[in-house]
Motif scaffolding. Structure first.
Motif, PDB file in Angstrom:
ATOM      1  N   LEU A 104      43.764 -50.967  57.205  1.00  0.00           N
ATOM      2  CA  LEU A 104      42.514 -50.279  56.861  1.00  0.00           C
ATOM      3  C   LEU A 104      42.789 -48.972  56.123  1.00  0.00           C
ATOM      4  CD1 LEU A 104      40.064 -50.789  59.846  1.00  0.00           C
ATOM      5  CD2 LEU A 104      40.611 -52.292  57.957  1.00  0.00           C
ATOM      6  N   ARG A 121      37.375 -42.445  58.415  1.00  0.00           N
ATOM      7  CA  ARG A 121      36.889 -43.700  57.823  1.00  0.00           C
ATOM      8  C   ARG A 121      37.507 -44.927  58.464  1.00  0.00           C
ATOM      9  NH1 ARG A 121      35.964 -42.857  51.400  1.00  0.00           N
ATOM     10  NH2 ARG A 121      34.501 -41.132  51.554  1.00  0.00           N
ATOM     11  N   VAL A 122      38.749 -44.826  58.899  1.00  0.00           N
ATOM     12  CA  VAL A 122      39.377 -45.949  59.601  1.00  0.00           C
ATOM     13  C   VAL A 122      38.635 -46.204  60.915  1.00  0.00           C
ATOM     14  CG1 VAL A 122      41.442 -46.690  60.859  1.00  0.00           C
ATOM     15  CG2 VAL A 122      41.669 -45.754  58.552  1.00  0.00           C
ATOM     16  N   THR A 125      35.249 -47.766  60.261  1.00  0.00           N
ATOM     17  CA  THR A 125      35.337 -49.162  59.831  1.00  0.00           C
ATOM     18  C   THR A 125      35.745 -50.073  60.979  1.00  0.00           C
ATOM     19  OG1 THR A 125      35.943 -48.350  57.645  1.00  0.00           O
ATOM     20  CG2 THR A 125      36.298 -50.679  58.058  1.00  0.00           C
ATOM     21  N   SER A 154      39.496 -53.559  54.964  1.00  0.00           N
ATOM     22  CA  SER A 154      40.491 -52.842  54.159  1.00  0.00           C
ATOM     23  C   SER A 154      39.949 -52.435  52.791  1.00  0.00           C
ATOM     24  CB  SER A 154      41.754 -53.685  53.993  1.00  0.00           C
ATOM     25  OG  SER A 154      41.497 -54.760  53.117  1.00  0.00           O
ATOM     26  N   THR A 157      36.932 -49.121  53.280  1.00  0.00           N
ATOM     27  CA  THR A 157      37.193 -47.722  53.614  1.00  0.00           C
ATOM     28  C   THR A 157      36.997 -46.751  52.454  1.00  0.00           C
ATOM     29  OG1 THR A 157      39.529 -48.273  53.499  1.00  0.00           O
ATOM     30  CG2 THR A 157      38.580 -48.004  55.691  1.00  0.00           C
ATOM     31  N   HIS A 159      34.535 -46.768  50.717  1.00  0.00           N
ATOM     32  CA  HIS A 159      33.067 -46.771  50.593  1.00  0.00           C
ATOM     33  C   HIS A 159      32.560 -47.336  49.271  1.00  0.00           C
ATOM     34  CE1 HIS A 159      32.223 -43.548  53.915  1.00  0.00           C
ATOM     35  NE2 HIS A 159      32.850 -44.618  54.354  1.00  0.00           N
TER      36      HIS A 159
END
Ligand code: ADP
Ligand code: ADP
Length: 233
Positions: A104, A121-122, A125, A154, A157, A159
């Motif tokens: 990710l 963000r990881v 997600t 993956s 992340t 966006h």
């Protein structure tokens, strides 16, 4: 939003163009299914959005494809990662790291995302895709549906506003396919992501789609319509 303006793609040595005069707007925040028989140009059309065509497959592209105003012909897939995420049929061919969490994070490293943003963000997600309990697992030990969710995660992340998937459920059993489709539907509804997905088994996925894009064959214009209309044909 994805805009196709007079898009044609021709492969060297092939007689007929793989795509001809596609003129189309895919609206924001919808799950659009791309349907049609094998060889009709579904992967080629997806490739023009992700930048694989013309940069990696050798197709000659004329016309213009833009994602959020960015011309995909003048950007390589890596340079589009913050606007377009791309996932193929076979999740295993997608992975470059060992564990779920590393995978990710990987997509953001080349984009120069700051470490604290990357960590956040990881986490976001992992939660979004229901992968938090699997974060330390080697990807090779996961089920097909879990692996495909990691592949989707993956590319999420950075966006991206658009997600492009080429038959993402074709290697999965029906339960795993549903797991993946439910995740895609959630992305559309919760984040407003635009999902463009090729699929040859219409009956499996049509209930998840906002619109169906029919590719009827070389030389014929694609048709964008509501699933109900397509089912009536
Ligand atoms: P689909 O995804 O609907 O099966 P494709 O986009 O893969 O269709 O293929 C459309 C047409 O373009 C087919 O005739 C296919 O043989 C041809 N084609 C696809 N990729 C290539 C390539 N890299 N080189 C030459 N011809 C190709
Ligand atoms: P940033 O990470 O850029 O500092 P945020 O994490 O607050 O900012 O997210 C910005 C926006 O992106 C929010 O509206 C959030 O809902 C949305 N978002 C969050 N996760 C994703 C994702 N995986 N894909 C697309 N958009 C997302």
């Amino acid at each position: 939003m994805i805009r196709f303006e007079n898009v044609s793609v021709r492969y060297e040595g092939a007689g007929a163009p793989a795509l001809q005069d596609v003129d189309l707007t895919v609206p924001e925040g919808e799950l659009v299914l791309l349907v049609g028989p094998s060889g009709v140009g579904k992967s080629t059309l997806l490739g023009t959005v992700s930048g694989l065509v013309p940069h990696f497959t050798g197709g000659v592209l004329s016309g213009r494809v833009s994602v959020d105003g960015r011309d995909t012909r003048t950007h390589k897939p890596r340079e589009l990662a913050d606007v377009v995420g791309t996932v193929g049929q076979d999740p295993l061919s997608h992975f470059v790291t060992d564990t779920v969490e590393d995978e990710l994070a990987y997509g953001m490293e080349s984009l120069g995302v700051a470490p604290d943003v990357m960590r956040r963000r990881v986490e976001e997600t992992l939660d979004l895709l229901g992968l938090a309990d699997l974060r330390d697992r080697p990807i090779a030990t996961l089920s097909g549906g879990q692996q495909q969710r990691v592949a989707i995660g993956s590319v999420l992340t950075p966006h991206p506003r658009v997600l492009v998937l080429d038959e993402p459920t074709s290697a999965l059993d029906p339960a795993a396919a549903e797991e993946v489709l439910a995740v895609l539907q959630r992305l559309v509804h919760d984040l407003g992501t635009t999902v463009l997905m090729a699929e040859h088994r219409l009956e499996r996925v049509v209930q998840y789609a906002d619109q169906v894009l029919l590719l009827p064959g070389p030389g014929l214009a694609p048709v964008l319509g509501e699933p109900a209309e397509v089912m009536a044909l």
